[in-house]
Enzyme design. Structure first.
Site, short mmCIF file in Angstrom:
data_model
loop_
_atom_site.label_atom_id
_atom_site.label_comp_id
_atom_site.label_asym_id
_atom_site.label_seq_id
_atom_site.Cartn_x
_atom_site.Cartn_y
_atom_site.Cartn_z
N ASP A 76 1.94 -5.56 29.34
CA ASP A 76 1.78 -4.44 30.26
C ASP A 76 2.81 -4.58 31.38
O ASP A 76 3.96 -4.19 31.20
CB ASP A 76 0.33 -4.45 30.76
CG ASP A 76 -0.03 -3.22 31.55
OD1 ASP A 76 0.11 -2.11 31.02
OD2 ASP A 76 -0.47 -3.36 32.72
N PHE A 133 -6.10 3.03 28.25
CA PHE A 133 -6.67 1.71 28.09
C PHE A 133 -7.06 1.53 26.63
O PHE A 133 -7.59 2.44 26.02
CB PHE A 133 -7.89 1.59 29.00
CG PHE A 133 -8.50 0.24 29.02
CD1 PHE A 133 -7.83 -0.84 29.59
CD2 PHE A 133 -9.74 0.02 28.48
CE1 PHE A 133 -8.40 -2.10 29.61
CE2 PHE A 133 -10.33 -1.23 28.50
CZ PHE A 133 -9.65 -2.29 29.06
P1 IMP Z 1 0.38 -8.00 32.02
O1 IMP Z 1 0.44 -9.36 32.66
O2 IMP Z 1 0.26 -6.91 33.05
O3 IMP Z 1 1.54 -7.74 31.08
O4 IMP Z 1 -0.99 -7.91 31.26
C1 IMP Z 1 -1.14 -8.32 29.97
C2 IMP Z 1 -2.59 -8.66 29.70
O5 IMP Z 1 -3.50 -7.73 30.32
C3 IMP Z 1 -2.84 -8.54 28.22
O6 IMP Z 1 -2.57 -9.75 27.55
C4 IMP Z 1 -4.29 -8.12 28.15
O7 IMP Z 1 -5.09 -9.28 28.13
C5 IMP Z 1 -4.53 -7.34 29.41
N1 IMP Z 1 -4.45 -5.90 29.17
C6 IMP Z 1 -3.47 -5.05 29.57
N2 IMP Z 1 -3.72 -3.80 29.18
C7 IMP Z 1 -4.88 -3.83 28.48
C8 IMP Z 1 -5.65 -2.81 27.79
O8 IMP Z 1 -5.33 -1.60 27.74
N3 IMP Z 1 -6.79 -3.24 27.19
C9 IMP Z 1 -7.21 -4.54 27.21
N4 IMP Z 1 -6.51 -5.51 27.83
C10 IMP Z 1 -5.34 -5.17 28.47
#
Ligand code: IMP
Ligand code: MG
Length: 197
Positions: A96, A145
């Protein structure tokens, strides 16, 4: 009301076949896959079976987010394999902002792998804060989401055999809001398969 299914079993099988082939082609001498717990569990389990004819080792890393949206995470379970000089692919459910991945990449890069790449089932490129490249990408996601196939909200929904789109506000208010709907869809799918229909 029925939730849109983003990736059903057929779409998952197709992307697993593609990514598995790409990883095998790029790593004829073998690869170490490092799954990020818990979200990548299902994706990793299917991905290893889709990588043909090269030596594959599997390990896991677990992290806990201790300050939401700060990117400051802590390793709660570390890899056991010595990755120095190895070709390593980090396996993530979704990238993300890229903050989690940038922390993990830096930690693993410090151990001197020969190469370090990333495979992610889902890549929400538009949300990226840290420009982390995803070499092996399942699908790019615009917004929304997602739940299922390892992805969770408060540890629910990981066991769904597909990725569904949910409403984050709705699920925050009522964490089990989609339970009957999504598990119902899953049960229908399973019984259709079992009945050969
Ligand atoms: P980042 O550090 O912002 O890239 O977040 C990544 C982590 O957030 C992922 O490994 C997921 O565990 C969680 N995450 C981000 N978006 C979603 C979603 O839409 N559904 C469920 N988990 C998410
Ligand atoms: Mg994750």
């Amino acid at each position: 009301m029925s939730r849109p299914i983003l990736l059903g079993p057929e779409a998952l099988a197709a992307l697993l076949h593609r990514i598995g082939g790409e990883i095998a082609r790029d790593h004829p001498d073998g690869v170490v896959l490092v799954g990020v717990l818990k979200g990548a569990l299902l994706f990793l389990a299917d991905l290893v079976r889709a990588i043909p004819d090269i030596p594959v080792e599997v390990d896991f890393i677990a992290i806990s987010r201790f300050a939401p949206d700060s990117g400051r995470v802590r390793i709660t379970q570390d890899v056991q394999i010595d990755i120095a000089g190895r070709d390593v692919v980090i396996v993530e459910d979704i990238v993300d902002t890229g903050l989690t991945l940038s922390y993990l990449s830096a930690q693993l890069a410090a151990r001197g792998p020969r190469t370090l790449d990333v495979a992610a089932l889902l890549d929400r490129v538009s949300r990226r804060i840290v420009p982390e490249p995803v070499r092996y990408r399942g699908v790019e996601l615009d917004d929304g989401f997602v739940l299922g196939y390892g992805l969770h909200y408060r540890d629910l929904y990981r066991n769904l055999p597909f990725v569904a789109v949910g409403d984050l506000d709705e699920v925050r208010e009522r964490p089990d809001v989609y339970v009957s709907e999504l598990y119902g869809a899953s049960a229908t799918w399973r019984s259709e398969r079992a009945g050969g229909g």
